[in-house]
Design a protein around this motif. Structure first.
Motif, PDB file in Angstrom:
ATOM      1  N   THR A 114      15.214   1.612  -0.209  1.00 28.20           N
ATOM      2  CA  THR A 114      14.776   2.996  -0.369  1.00 28.20           C
ATOM      3  C   THR A 114      14.305   3.552   0.981  1.00 28.20           C
ATOM      4  O   THR A 114      14.091   2.819   1.947  1.00 28.20           O
ATOM      5  CB  THR A 114      13.614   3.079  -1.370  1.00 28.20           C
ATOM      6  OG1 THR A 114      12.475   2.400  -0.813  1.00 28.20           O
ATOM      7  CG2 THR A 114      13.999   2.450  -2.698  1.00 28.20           C
ATOM      8  N   ALA A 115      14.089   4.857   1.019  1.00 26.33           N
ATOM      9  CA  ALA A 115      13.582   5.491   2.242  1.00 26.33           C
ATOM     10  C   ALA A 115      12.205   4.940   2.597  1.00 26.33           C
ATOM     11  O   ALA A 115      11.900   4.715   3.773  1.00 26.33           O
ATOM     12  CB  ALA A 115      13.518   7.006   2.050  1.00 26.33           C
ATOM     13  N   ALA A 116      11.378   4.707   1.586  1.00 25.74           N
ATOM     14  CA  ALA A 116      10.038   4.163   1.835  1.00 25.74           C
ATOM     15  C   ALA A 116      10.133   2.774   2.449  1.00 25.74           C
ATOM     16  O   ALA A 116       9.379   2.438   3.376  1.00 25.74           O
ATOM     17  CB  ALA A 116       9.241   4.121   0.540  1.00 25.74           C
ATOM     18  N   GLU A 117      11.049   1.967   1.946  1.00 22.44           N
ATOM     19  CA  GLU A 117      11.205   0.610   2.468  1.00 22.44           C
ATOM     20  C   GLU A 117      11.721   0.629   3.912  1.00 22.44           C
ATOM     21  O   GLU A 117      11.312  -0.192   4.742  1.00 22.44           O
ATOM     22  CB  GLU A 117      12.106  -0.197   1.546  1.00 22.44           C
ATOM     23  CG  GLU A 117      11.403  -0.546   0.234  1.00 22.44           C
ATOM     24  CD  GLU A 117      12.358  -0.901  -0.895  1.00 22.44           C
ATOM     25  OE1 GLU A 117      11.876  -1.349  -1.954  1.00 22.44           O
ATOM     26  OE2 GLU A 117      13.585  -0.712  -0.741  1.00 22.44           O
ATOM     27  N   VAL A 177       4.762   9.440   3.471  1.00 23.19           N
ATOM     28  CA  VAL A 177       3.577   8.577   3.479  1.00 23.19           C
ATOM     29  C   VAL A 177       2.745   8.798   2.223  1.00 23.19           C
ATOM     30  O   VAL A 177       2.239   7.845   1.623  1.00 23.19           O
ATOM     31  CB  VAL A 177       2.732   8.837   4.745  1.00 23.19           C
ATOM     32  CG1 VAL A 177       1.434   8.008   4.703  1.00 23.19           C
ATOM     33  CG2 VAL A 177       3.527   8.491   5.992  1.00 23.19           C
ATOM     34  N   ASP A 178       2.602  10.039   1.796  1.00 22.49           N
ATOM     35  CA  ASP A 178       1.794  10.337   0.614  1.00 22.49           C
ATOM     36  C   ASP A 178       2.386   9.738  -0.654  1.00 22.49           C
ATOM     37  O   ASP A 178       1.654   9.494  -1.622  1.00 22.49           O
ATOM     38  CB  ASP A 178       1.651  11.852   0.440  1.00 22.49           C
ATOM     39  CG  ASP A 178       0.834  12.488   1.552  1.00 22.49           C
ATOM     40  OD1 ASP A 178       0.011  11.761   2.156  1.00 22.49           O
ATOM     41  OD2 ASP A 178       1.033  13.686   1.827  1.00 22.49           O
ATOM     42  N   ARG A 179       3.704   9.527  -0.667  1.00 25.01           N
ATOM     43  CA  ARG A 179       4.346   8.999  -1.883  1.00 25.01           C
ATOM     44  C   ARG A 179       4.399   7.463  -1.912  1.00 25.01           C
ATOM     45  O   ARG A 179       4.890   6.894  -2.899  1.00 25.01           O
ATOM     46  CB  ARG A 179       5.767   9.547  -2.003  1.00 25.01           C
ATOM     47  CG  ARG A 179       5.834  11.047  -2.265  1.00 25.01           C
ATOM     48  CD  ARG A 179       7.205  11.424  -2.834  1.00 25.01           C
ATOM     49  NE  ARG A 179       8.291  10.892  -2.027  1.00 25.01           N
ATOM     50  CZ  ARG A 179       8.806  11.499  -0.943  1.00 25.01           C
ATOM     51  NH1 ARG A 179       8.293  12.653  -0.543  1.00 25.01           N
ATOM     52  NH2 ARG A 179       9.793  10.963  -0.272  1.00 25.01           N
ATOM     53  N   LEU A 180       3.946   6.816  -0.866  1.00 24.57           N
ATOM     54  CA  LEU A 180       3.970   5.354  -0.868  1.00 24.57           C
ATOM     55  C   LEU A 180       3.138   4.814  -2.021  1.00 24.57           C
ATOM     56  O   LEU A 180       2.058   5.326  -2.327  1.00 24.57           O
ATOM     57  CB  LEU A 180       3.426   4.804   0.454  1.00 24.57           C
ATOM     58  CG  LEU A 180       4.233   5.088   1.718  1.00 24.57           C
ATOM     59  CD1 LEU A 180       3.506   4.518   2.926  1.00 24.57           C
ATOM     60  CD2 LEU A 180       5.637   4.514   1.618  1.00 24.57           C
ATOM     61  N   THR A 181       3.626   3.767  -2.651  1.00 25.24           N
ATOM     62  CA  THR A 181       2.869   3.124  -3.719  1.00 25.24           C
ATOM     63  C   THR A 181       1.701   2.345  -3.119  1.00 25.24           C
ATOM     64  O   THR A 181       1.623   2.136  -1.906  1.00 25.24           O
ATOM     65  CB  THR A 181       3.750   2.162  -4.519  1.00 25.24           C
ATOM     66  OG1 THR A 181       4.144   1.074  -3.663  1.00 25.24           O
ATOM     67  CG2 THR A 181       4.998   2.860  -5.047  1.00 25.24           C
ATOM     68  N   GLU A 182       0.798   1.900  -3.991  1.00 24.48           N
ATOM     69  CA  GLU A 182      -0.342   1.118  -3.516  1.00 24.48           C
ATOM     70  C   GLU A 182       0.127  -0.149  -2.793  1.00 24.48           C
ATOM     71  O   GLU A 182      -0.414  -0.510  -1.739  1.00 24.48           O
ATOM     72  CB  GLU A 182      -1.238   0.744  -4.692  1.00 24.48           C
ATOM     73  CG  GLU A 182      -2.470  -0.059  -4.299  1.00 24.48           C
ATOM     74  CD  GLU A 182      -3.353  -0.393  -5.478  1.00 24.48           C
ATOM     75  OE1 GLU A 182      -4.373  -1.084  -5.277  1.00 24.48           O
ATOM     76  OE2 GLU A 182      -3.023   0.016  -6.606  1.00 24.48           O
ATOM     77  N   ASP A 183       1.133  -0.806  -3.357  1.00 24.72           N
ATOM     78  CA  ASP A 183       1.620  -2.028  -2.728  1.00 24.72           C
ATOM     79  C   ASP A 183       2.301  -1.723  -1.396  1.00 24.72           C
ATOM     80  O   ASP A 183       2.190  -2.495  -0.439  1.00 24.72           O
ATOM     81  CB  ASP A 183       2.591  -2.755  -3.657  1.00 24.72           C
ATOM     82  CG  ASP A 183       2.799  -4.205  -3.252  1.00 24.72           C
ATOM     83  OD1 ASP A 183       1.789  -4.925  -3.113  1.00 24.72           O
ATOM     84  OD2 ASP A 183       3.947  -4.617  -3.055  1.00 24.72           O
ATOM     85  N   ASP A 225      -2.230   5.120  12.713  1.00 24.05           N
ATOM     86  CA  ASP A 225      -1.950   6.435  13.289  1.00 24.05           C
ATOM     87  C   ASP A 225      -1.093   7.296  12.355  1.00 24.05           C
ATOM     88  O   ASP A 225      -1.220   8.522  12.344  1.00 24.05           O
ATOM     89  CB  ASP A 225      -1.221   6.279  14.628  1.00 24.05           C
ATOM     90  CG  ASP A 225      -2.131   5.757  15.741  1.00 24.05           C
ATOM     91  OD1 ASP A 225      -3.354   5.772  15.557  1.00 24.05           O
ATOM     92  OD2 ASP A 225      -1.585   5.311  16.777  1.00 24.05           O
ATOM     93  N   LEU A 226      -0.240   6.633  11.574  1.00 22.53           N
ATOM     94  CA  LEU A 226       0.650   7.376  10.681  1.00 22.53           C
ATOM     95  C   LEU A 226       0.027   7.666   9.324  1.00 22.53           C
ATOM     96  O   LEU A 226       0.666   8.278   8.464  1.00 22.53           O
ATOM     97  CB  LEU A 226       1.956   6.590  10.486  1.00 22.53           C
ATOM     98  CG  LEU A 226       2.841   6.467  11.732  1.00 22.53           C
ATOM     99  CD1 LEU A 226       4.066   5.607  11.434  1.00 22.53           C
ATOM    100  CD2 LEU A 226       3.271   7.839  12.239  1.00 22.53           C
ATOM    101  N   GLY A 227      -1.198   7.213   9.108  1.00 19.59           N
ATOM    102  CA  GLY A 227      -1.907   7.587   7.888  1.00 19.59           C
ATOM    103  C   GLY A 227      -2.079   6.511   6.842  1.00 19.59           C
ATOM    104  O   GLY A 227      -2.538   6.806   5.723  1.00 19.59           O
TER     105      GLY A 227
END
Length: 362
Positions: free
Chosen positions: A194-197, A222-228, A250-252
């Motif tokens: 995925t894009a997050a991965e 970044v805001d949509r990243l899961t807790e894990d 730095d990226l949040g």
């Protein structure tokens, strides 16, 4: 040092009529002499004696022998007497510890690399009945590329997903393990990350330009990243990768993000692995020095104490003494634990001296 005497004691008992396959009762019910001989500090001479007197290894014996500290001799002996290991779950032991030679021995003996491995044998918290495919487990445990290549060359499914529905390739990408991703693709794995991965991969590889480009293309990433997924900062801290941790902060990425079964923070992970500079950075950025994990209710200082004794090899240049001094200088409390001679996970001698000087009792 007691091993030779124990062998002779066992021989005397067997000669006097002791049952070589009798099973225990009580708290450790259903254990056999053979299982006791391979578990923990294995004694291959007793294993050999028991096998000669009629003991027959079962699947759990093979599993325990896979952790042996006897240069795999007990495992070798058991495999020589095992009748059919095609459905064994014993591969879970050397896969979880990264022992490629034990994996090879089991595969050579006929172990099926696509036999599902119970999650409880792997020490994971996915619940009773959950299973892990071999390639997925190997990647999750951070294996060497050679071990993964061996499993796949022997027929392990490169696309078999784990209980979280992620493929081995997705796990490899999210851990920043480009080397494992290459091996998987060479053996036919689909590119389903995925894009997050891909973003996590860029962060863990310290690819600042790549990570920022992905954010520019998707500002809400970044805001949509899961807790894990946010907990990937703990993985970077465990590796002692200070620059990757710096980039992620730095990226949040939140400093209190937690990853895995233990509910620990990045500061816990860095302290445990002796990553002194990473600990210094996290404290400078505001990490909670008294944060407690959700498994042992322990602070980063306690994790550093335990790490100094167990000496995990996750950080390239560990220094637990420096780590403990940094935490103490930053005000870490010493009131929640003590140094006990009965501690199952004692501190190293150097760290114990530092803690005693700081007022820790015991």
């Amino acid at each position: 040092t007691r091993a030779p005497g124990l062998v002779e004691v066992a021989r005397l008992l067997l000669d006097a009529g002791a049952d070589p396959v009798g099973r225990t009762r009580g708290p450790r019910a259903d254990w056999t002499p053979l299982r006791c001989a391979v578990a923990g500090a294995a004694n291959p001479d007793i294993v050999r004696l028991l096998l000669d007197r009629g003991a027959v290894p079962d699947d759990h014996d093979l599993y325990l022998a896979g952790f042996g500290d006897d240069d795999r001799e007990s495992l070798r002996l058991l495999l020589g007497r095992a009748t059919d290991v095609s459905e064994t779950t014993a591969l879970s032991a050397p896969i979880s510890s990264g022992d490629i030679e034990a994996v090879r021995m089991l595969l050579d003996a006929g172990a099926n690399p696509n036999q599902p491995m119970p999650a409880d044998l792997l020490g994971t918290g996915h619940g009773t009945g959950a299973t892990w495919p071999a390639a997925y487990a190997a990647v999750q445990f951070g294996c060497d590329a050679e071990l993964l290549d061996l499993l796949l060359a022997r027929g392990a499914d490169p696309n078999a997903a784990g209980p979280d529905d992620r493929s081995p390739y997705r796990v490899a990408i999210s851990q920043g393990r480009a080397d494992l991703a290459v091996v998987l693709r060479r053996h036919g794995a689909r590119d389903d990350a995925t894009a997050a991965e891909r973003f996590l991969s860029a962060c863990l590889r310290r690819d600042q330009a790549g990570a920022r480009q992905l954010i520019a293309e998707d500002p809400g990433l970044v805001d949509r990243l899961t807790e894990d997924e946010r907990g990937a900062i703990e993985l970077a801290a465990e590796r002692g990768d200070t620059e990757a941790v710096r980039l992620m902060v730095d990226l949040g990425f939140p400093l209190d993000a937690r990853r895995g079964d233990h509910g620990s923070t990045a500061l816990h992970a860095a302290a445990y692995s002796g990553s002194a500079e990473t600990v210094r950075l996290l404290l400078a950025r505001g990490a909670d020095i008294e944060a407690r994990d959700s498994t042992w209710d322990s602070t980063p200082l306690e994790w550093a104490k335990v790490g100094s004794g167990l000496r995990p090899q996750t950080s390239p240049d560990p220094d637990w003494a420096a780590t403990v001094r940094i935490l103490l200088d930053a005000g870490a409390s010493t009131e929640s634990f003590e140094l006990s001679p009965d501690d199952l996970k004692p501190a190293s001698a150097e760290v114990a001296d530092i803690l005693r000087a700081a007022g820790v009792g015991g």
